[in-house]
Design a protein around this motif. Structure first.
Motif, PDB file in Angstrom:
ATOM      1  N   ALA A 107       3.953 -51.886 -28.062  1.00  0.00           N
ATOM      2  CA  ALA A 107       4.572 -52.386 -29.079  1.00  0.00           C
ATOM      3  C   ALA A 107       4.463 -51.954 -30.463  1.00  0.00           C
ATOM      4  CB  ALA A 107       4.081 -54.136 -29.059  1.00  0.00           C
ATOM      5  N   HIS A 108       2.853 -51.789 -30.404  1.00  0.00           N
ATOM      6  CA  HIS A 108       2.633 -51.139 -31.840  1.00  0.00           C
ATOM      7  C   HIS A 108       3.735 -49.530 -32.308  1.00  0.00           C
ATOM      8  CE1 HIS A 108      -0.118 -48.585 -34.526  1.00  0.00           C
ATOM      9  NE2 HIS A 108      -0.552 -50.160 -35.028  1.00  0.00           N
ATOM     10  N   TYR A 109       3.843 -48.691 -30.929  1.00  0.00           N
ATOM     11  CA  TYR A 109       3.806 -47.586 -31.114  1.00  0.00           C
ATOM     12  C   TYR A 109       5.010 -47.726 -31.623  1.00  0.00           C
ATOM     13  CZ  TYR A 109       5.885 -43.004 -29.500  1.00  0.00           C
ATOM     14  OH  TYR A 109       6.479 -41.899 -29.477  1.00  0.00           O
TER      15      TYR A 109
ATOM     16  N   ARG B 168       4.151 -45.423 -47.411  1.00  0.00           N
ATOM     17  CA  ARG B 168       4.676 -46.445 -48.096  1.00  0.00           C
ATOM     18  C   ARG B 168       5.209 -47.800 -47.512  1.00  0.00           C
ATOM     19  NH1 ARG B 168       8.542 -45.196 -52.989  1.00  0.00           N
ATOM     20  NH2 ARG B 168       7.319 -46.481 -53.500  1.00  0.00           N
ATOM     21  N   ILE B 169       5.682 -48.003 -46.593  1.00  0.00           N
ATOM     22  CA  ILE B 169       5.405 -49.526 -45.929  1.00  0.00           C
ATOM     23  C   ILE B 169       4.563 -50.179 -44.851  1.00  0.00           C
ATOM     24  CG2 ILE B 169       7.429 -49.963 -43.925  1.00  0.00           C
ATOM     25  CD1 ILE B 169       9.084 -48.271 -44.638  1.00  0.00           C
ATOM     26  N   LYS B 170       4.025 -51.105 -45.046  1.00  0.00           N
ATOM     27  CA  LYS B 170       3.176 -51.536 -45.012  1.00  0.00           C
ATOM     28  C   LYS B 170       2.965 -52.257 -43.298  1.00  0.00           C
ATOM     29  CE  LYS B 170       0.477 -52.524 -48.638  1.00  0.00           C
ATOM     30  NZ  LYS B 170       0.547 -53.784 -49.519  1.00  0.00           N
ATOM     31  N   PHE B 171       2.516 -51.983 -42.754  1.00  0.00           N
ATOM     32  CA  PHE B 171       3.006 -52.411 -41.272  1.00  0.00           C
ATOM     33  C   PHE B 171       2.663 -53.419 -40.956  1.00  0.00           C
ATOM     34  CE2 PHE B 171       1.056 -53.609 -36.920  1.00  0.00           C
ATOM     35  CZ  PHE B 171       2.451 -52.677 -35.606  1.00  0.00           C
ATOM     36  N   THR B 172       2.175 -54.269 -41.422  1.00  0.00           N
ATOM     37  CA  THR B 172       2.547 -55.824 -41.362  1.00  0.00           C
ATOM     38  C   THR B 172       3.824 -56.568 -41.921  1.00  0.00           C
ATOM     39  OG1 THR B 172       1.073 -56.198 -43.600  1.00  0.00           O
ATOM     40  CG2 THR B 172      -0.039 -56.501 -41.244  1.00  0.00           C
TER      41      THR B 172
ATOM     42  N   LEU C 255       6.595 -50.142 -32.803  1.00  0.00           N
ATOM     43  CA  LEU C 255       6.881 -50.799 -34.351  1.00  0.00           C
ATOM     44  C   LEU C 255       6.730 -49.401 -35.204  1.00  0.00           C
ATOM     45  CD1 LEU C 255       5.486 -54.751 -34.124  1.00  0.00           C
ATOM     46  CD2 LEU C 255       7.910 -53.482 -34.450  1.00  0.00           C
ATOM     47  N   SER C 256       5.919 -48.865 -35.150  1.00  0.00           N
ATOM     48  CA  SER C 256       5.433 -47.437 -35.482  1.00  0.00           C
ATOM     49  C   SER C 256       6.517 -46.191 -35.811  1.00  0.00           C
ATOM     50  CB  SER C 256       3.636 -47.059 -35.281  1.00  0.00           C
ATOM     51  OG  SER C 256       3.166 -47.884 -35.239  1.00  0.00           O
ATOM     52  N   ASP C 257       6.928 -46.122 -34.087  1.00  0.00           N
ATOM     53  CA  ASP C 257       8.304 -45.514 -34.651  1.00  0.00           C
ATOM     54  C   ASP C 257       9.560 -46.128 -35.467  1.00  0.00           C
ATOM     55  OD1 ASP C 257       9.452 -43.232 -32.762  1.00  0.00           O
ATOM     56  OD2 ASP C 257      10.441 -45.055 -32.440  1.00  0.00           O
ATOM     57  N   LEU C 258      10.132 -47.580 -35.146  1.00  0.00           N
ATOM     58  CA  LEU C 258      10.776 -47.600 -36.113  1.00  0.00           C
ATOM     59  C   LEU C 258      10.237 -47.712 -37.888  1.00  0.00           C
ATOM     60  CD1 LEU C 258      13.356 -49.650 -36.990  1.00  0.00           C
ATOM     61  CD2 LEU C 258      11.480 -51.993 -36.145  1.00  0.00           C
ATOM     62  N   ARG C 259       9.152 -48.208 -38.489  1.00  0.00           N
ATOM     63  CA  ARG C 259       9.020 -47.880 -39.341  1.00  0.00           C
ATOM     64  C   ARG C 259       9.155 -46.146 -39.846  1.00  0.00           C
ATOM     65  NH1 ARG C 259       2.907 -47.860 -41.224  1.00  0.00           N
ATOM     66  NH2 ARG C 259       2.601 -46.761 -39.898  1.00  0.00           N
ATOM     67  N   CYS C 260       8.522 -46.010 -39.249  1.00  0.00           N
ATOM     68  CA  CYS C 260       8.791 -43.941 -39.187  1.00  0.00           C
ATOM     69  C   CYS C 260      10.199 -43.584 -39.790  1.00  0.00           C
ATOM     70  CB  CYS C 260       8.469 -43.512 -38.387  1.00  0.00           C
ATOM     71  SG  CYS C 260       8.141 -41.510 -38.448  1.00  0.00           S
ATOM     72  N   ARG C 261      11.178 -43.673 -38.988  1.00  0.00           N
ATOM     73  CA  ARG C 261      12.494 -43.546 -39.188  1.00  0.00           C
ATOM     74  C   ARG C 261      12.945 -44.535 -39.895  1.00  0.00           C
ATOM     75  NH1 ARG C 261      15.387 -42.635 -33.275  1.00  0.00           N
ATOM     76  NH2 ARG C 261      13.518 -42.122 -31.923  1.00  0.00           N
ATOM     77  N   ALA C 262      12.485 -45.587 -40.142  1.00  0.00           N
ATOM     78  CA  ALA C 262      13.427 -46.236 -41.128  1.00  0.00           C
ATOM     79  C   ALA C 262      13.212 -45.754 -42.932  1.00  0.00           C
ATOM     80  CB  ALA C 262      13.189 -47.702 -41.382  1.00  0.00           C
ATOM     81  N   ALA C 263      11.610 -45.552 -43.140  1.00  0.00           N
ATOM     82  CA  ALA C 263      10.926 -44.733 -43.940  1.00  0.00           C
ATOM     83  C   ALA C 263      11.872 -43.660 -44.047  1.00  0.00           C
ATOM     84  CB  ALA C 263       9.948 -44.714 -44.277  1.00  0.00           C
ATOM     85  N   THR C 264      11.912 -42.864 -43.513  1.00  0.00           N
ATOM     86  CA  THR C 264      12.217 -40.788 -43.381  1.00  0.00           C
ATOM     87  C   THR C 264      14.164 -40.876 -43.918  1.00  0.00           C
ATOM     88  OG1 THR C 264      11.422 -40.448 -41.420  1.00  0.00           O
ATOM     89  CG2 THR C 264      13.389 -39.158 -41.545  1.00  0.00           C
ATOM     90  N   GLU C 265      15.103 -42.349 -43.143  1.00  0.00           N
ATOM     91  CA  GLU C 265      16.552 -42.583 -43.274  1.00  0.00           C
ATOM     92  C   GLU C 265      16.501 -43.317 -44.776  1.00  0.00           C
ATOM     93  OE1 GLU C 265      19.651 -46.066 -42.091  1.00  0.00           O
ATOM     94  OE2 GLU C 265      19.048 -44.541 -40.468  1.00  0.00           O
ATOM     95  N   ALA C 266      15.725 -43.872 -45.641  1.00  0.00           N
ATOM     96  CA  ALA C 266      15.385 -44.161 -46.656  1.00  0.00           C
ATOM     97  C   ALA C 266      14.871 -43.451 -47.822  1.00  0.00           C
ATOM     98  CB  ALA C 266      14.447 -45.417 -46.821  1.00  0.00           C
ATOM     99  N   GLY C 267      14.420 -41.916 -47.250  1.00  0.00           N
ATOM    100  CA  GLY C 267      14.176 -40.843 -48.098  1.00  0.00           C
ATOM    101  C   GLY C 267      12.865 -41.058 -48.765  1.00  0.00           C
TER     102      GLY C 267
ATOM    103  N   ASP D 197      -1.966 -56.207 -20.741  1.00  0.00           N
ATOM    104  CA  ASP D 197      -2.038 -56.676 -22.072  1.00  0.00           C
ATOM    105  C   ASP D 197      -2.224 -55.702 -22.792  1.00  0.00           C
ATOM    106  OD1 ASP D 197      -0.954 -59.598 -20.927  1.00  0.00           O
ATOM    107  OD2 ASP D 197      -2.946 -59.632 -21.423  1.00  0.00           O
ATOM    108  N   LEU D 198      -3.203 -55.417 -22.563  1.00  0.00           N
ATOM    109  CA  LEU D 198      -3.850 -53.821 -24.114  1.00  0.00           C
ATOM    110  C   LEU D 198      -2.563 -52.770 -23.516  1.00  0.00           C
ATOM    111  CD1 LEU D 198      -5.848 -52.834 -25.529  1.00  0.00           C
ATOM    112  CD2 LEU D 198      -6.969 -51.885 -23.547  1.00  0.00           C
ATOM    113  N   TYR D 199      -2.270 -52.638 -22.699  1.00  0.00           N
ATOM    114  CA  TYR D 199      -0.807 -51.668 -22.581  1.00  0.00           C
ATOM    115  C   TYR D 199       0.073 -52.144 -23.171  1.00  0.00           C
ATOM    116  CZ  TYR D 199       2.351 -48.142 -21.435  1.00  0.00           C
ATOM    117  OH  TYR D 199       3.568 -47.596 -20.921  1.00  0.00           O
ATOM    118  N   GLY D 200       0.797 -53.900 -23.216  1.00  0.00           N
ATOM    119  CA  GLY D 200       1.992 -54.211 -23.981  1.00  0.00           C
ATOM    120  C   GLY D 200       1.774 -54.683 -25.409  1.00  0.00           C
ATOM    121  N   TYR D 201       0.143 -54.877 -26.064  1.00  0.00           N
ATOM    122  CA  TYR D 201      -0.212 -54.177 -27.512  1.00  0.00           C
ATOM    123  C   TYR D 201       0.136 -53.330 -27.827  1.00  0.00           C
ATOM    124  CZ  TYR D 201      -1.957 -59.082 -27.091  1.00  0.00           C
ATOM    125  OH  TYR D 201      -1.920 -60.731 -27.503  1.00  0.00           O
ATOM    126  N   LEU D 202      -0.219 -52.380 -27.055  1.00  0.00           N
ATOM    127  CA  LEU D 202      -0.323 -50.915 -27.417  1.00  0.00           C
ATOM    128  C   LEU D 202       1.216 -49.625 -27.670  1.00  0.00           C
ATOM    129  CD1 LEU D 202      -3.025 -48.921 -25.738  1.00  0.00           C
ATOM    130  CD2 LEU D 202      -3.509 -49.528 -28.074  1.00  0.00           C
TER     131      LEU D 202
END
Length: 83
Positions: free
Chosen positions: A40-42, A61-65, A44-56, A33-38
């Motif tokens: 999922a967090h990774y 500046r993008i909140k995790f929540t 989502l963080s990667d998705l957030r980073c890629r989206a921000a990089t693509e948007a420049g 369960d812990l591995y699954g949460y970690l």
């Protein structure tokens, strides 16, 4: 206490084998369960980073929540349609 017999014992074993009960018992897949949460967090963080990089913009500046809410909304919206 004595051993459970008959219907009472069957109900107890069924309750323990249910998904919700299995996740709440310590030592019963807790590391998984812990591995699954970690993981999922990774993801989502990667998705957030890629989206921000693509948007420049700066990824900080993008909140995790906010990312969680957007992903949750898009996943549930896609499930609303039957194939």
């Amino acid at each position: 206490m004595g051993a459970r017999t008959g219907e009472q014992g069957d109900q107890a074993s069924t309750a323990r084998s249910g998904t919700r009960a299995a996740l709440q018992e310590p030592g019963n897949g807790t590391a998984g369960d812990l591995y699954g949460y970690l993981l999922a967090h990774y993801a989502l963080s990667d998705l957030r980073c890629r989206a921000a990089t693509e948007a420049g913009i700066d990824p900080d500046r993008i909140k995790f929540t906010r990312t969680v809410r957007i992903v949750r909304r898009s996943v549930t919206d896609a499930a609303a349609f039957s194939p």
